[in-house]
Design an enzyme around this catalytic site. Structure first.
Site, PDB file in Angstrom:
ATOM      1  N   ASP A  29       0.827  -1.212   0.000  1.00  0.00           N
ATOM      2  CA  ASP A  29       0.000   0.000   0.000  1.00  0.00           C
ATOM      3  C   ASP A  29       0.862   1.263   0.000  1.00  0.00           C
ATOM      4  OD1 ASP A  29      -2.352   1.398  -0.061  1.00  0.00           O
ATOM      5  OD2 ASP A  29      -2.797   1.188   2.079  1.00  0.00           O
ATOM      6  N   ASN A  77     -11.066  -2.560  -5.398  1.00  0.00           N
ATOM      7  CA  ASN A  77     -10.287  -1.616  -6.208  1.00  0.00           C
ATOM      8  C   ASN A  77     -10.942  -1.295  -7.559  1.00  0.00           C
ATOM      9  OD1 ASN A  77      -7.069  -2.850  -5.003  1.00  0.00           O
ATOM     10  ND2 ASN A  77      -8.197  -1.021  -4.344  1.00  0.00           N
TER      11      ASN A  77
END
Ligand code: IPE
Ligand code: IPE
Ligand code: MG
Length: 249
Positions: A29, A77
């Site tokens: 991330d 996502n």
């Protein structure tokens, strides 16, 4: 005189080779923020993120850690802007095509977890080809989570088990944890010993919820593109300080 190259690749002397994690899961991330800090488009961060992943995979080989599972794209996502989603899908495909020879040479076995049926056909076939070409490799077991979500995985397992019951091939009394785990995408992987999440976020974001029941968690504010050998070394030192009890004393 230059130092022998092995010194650069050896396990750091403050790590105990006998208690390394066997399987590390990573939530890669912070790519977008890495790019934004440089006034660059977010996708630049994804490109750099691939380099960080490649370097980490090499480190697994050098330090003798058998398995790495990396979160590349979650079921959530898809909610990002179309250009970013498209960029990522094309990036996955390109990287797979460009790196396959190297994976084979390095004896890496690559696998994928997640619902592949929703990916574009060209990516699906790249994935199938890479899994097939590395299926017998004995080195690092490298798993990439693409269109992966734990809740989807668990619901899918329930559906498959229900179907077996409905067809008369399974008695509900036979459903136990072992059988359930056999219906997950990860059926041929051990549970992770260590989870690493970069970028300072401290959550699981729908990643390996069943599998991480007893996984040690390590969070670092380092952004994924900056996560290098030194950062991984720190994560392993933290892991080796833990006392894993699994509910016992
Ligand atoms: C992780 O980086 C990569 C993917 C989710 C594909 P992000 O893109 O989430 O980067 P941040 O969190 O916005 O900085
Ligand atoms: C998790 O990161 C997914 C991947 C790294 C692929 P996100 O950036 O999507 O997670 P949230 O939205 O911050 O929870
Ligand atoms: Mg993020």
């Amino acid at each position: 005189m230059t130092a022998p190259s092995s010194l650069l690749t050896d396990l750091p002397s403050d790590l105990d080779a006998s208690s390394l994690p066997r399987h590390v899961a990573v939530i890669m991330d912070g790519n977008g923020r890495w790019a934004q800090q440089r006034q660059a488009p977010r996708v630049m961060g994804h490109r750099k993120g691939v380099d960080a992943l490649k370097a980490l995979l090499r480190c697994f080989k050098d330090w003798g850690i058998p398995a790495l599972t990396a979160y590349a794209f979650s079921t959530e996502n898809w909610g990002r802007p179309l250009e970013e989603v498209d960029f990522l899908m094309v990036l996955f495909e390109r990287v797979l095509r460009a790196e396959l020879k190297e994976l084979i040479r390095e004896d890496v076995r690559i696998r994928f977890v997640g619902d592949r049926t929703q990916l574009r056909p060209s990516l699906q076939s790249e994935i199938a080809g890479a899994m097939q070409a590395t299926a017998h490799n004995q080195g690092v077991q490298f798993t990439v989570a693409i269109n992966y979500g734990s809740r989807e995985e668990i619901v899918r397992a329930c559906r498959r088990i229900a179907l077996e019951v409905q067809q008369g091939n399974l008695n509900p009394a036979e459903i136990d944890e072992k059988l359930f785990a056999q219906h997950l995408y990860t059926h041929d992987l051990e549970d992770p010993d260590l989870l690493i999440r970069t970028s300072g976020e401290q959550r699981l974001s729908n990643y390996l919820l069943w599998q991480m029941a007893y996984t040690e968690q390590y969070f670092t504010s380092t952004l994924w593109p900056d996560f290098d050998r030194a950062a991984f070394h720190k994560a392993l030192l933290s892991y080796q300080e833990r006392h894993r009890r699994f509910g016992r004393l």
